[in-house]
Design a protein around this motif. Structure first.
Motif, short mmCIF file in Angstrom:
data_model
loop_
_atom_site.label_atom_id
_atom_site.label_comp_id
_atom_site.label_asym_id
_atom_site.label_seq_id
_atom_site.Cartn_x
_atom_site.Cartn_y
_atom_site.Cartn_z
N ILE A 1 37.84 41.71 14.57
CA ILE A 1 38.32 42.62 15.62
C ILE A 1 39.40 43.54 15.07
CG2 ILE A 1 39.61 42.71 17.80
CD1 ILE A 1 38.02 40.11 18.57
N GLY A 2 40.35 42.99 14.34
CA GLY A 2 41.40 43.81 13.73
C GLY A 2 40.82 44.83 12.77
N VAL B 1 37.03 31.43 15.37
CA VAL B 1 38.02 32.24 16.09
C VAL B 1 38.86 33.05 15.10
CG1 VAL B 1 40.07 32.14 17.57
CG2 VAL B 1 38.06 30.76 18.12
N GLU B 2 39.24 32.46 13.98
CA GLU B 2 40.00 33.19 12.95
C GLU B 2 39.18 34.35 12.41
OE1 GLU B 2 41.32 30.53 9.87
OE2 GLU B 2 42.28 29.19 11.31
N ALA C 1 36.64 35.89 13.89
CA ALA C 1 36.48 36.89 14.95
C ALA C 1 37.74 37.73 15.08
CB ALA C 1 36.14 36.21 16.27
N THR C 2 38.89 37.10 15.01
CA THR C 2 40.16 37.82 15.11
C THR C 2 40.30 38.81 13.95
OG1 THR C 2 41.19 35.95 16.23
CG2 THR C 2 42.67 37.54 15.19
#
Length: 85
Positions: A56-57, A49-50, A52-53
């Motif tokens: 995305i940014g 999740v980290e 992916a975040t």
């Protein structure tokens, strides 16, 4: 309290250049498939999740940069064509 999460890899290629946008999207798709699978490794969930975040940014920033560059080129073409007319 300490966490045992591995460090999220940087958003650059092994030679230090920015990660290509297409590679970031592919990696995001891989993470999504992993998260959607019924066999999600719960121990790596936070790291995925980290990552992916971060991806995305990164993609949003790259898109905004390209959008700005395209707008600047189009504004430049408009100004140049007005001068030539």
């Amino acid at each position: 309290m300490t966490t045992d999460h591995p460090i999220v890899p940087p958003l650059v290629t092994p030679n230090g250049e920015p990660l290509p946008y297409a590679d970031a999207v592919i990696e995001l798709e891989d993470i999504l498939r992993s998260l959607e699978s019924s066999s999600v490794d719960i121990d790596s969930l936070a790291t995925q999740v980290e990552r992916a975040t971060a991806l995305i940014g990164y993609c949003r920033t790259r898109l905004a940069t390209v959008e700005g560059n395209v707008a600047a080129v189009l504004d430049g073409d408009t100004q140049q064509s007005e001068v030539l007319e």
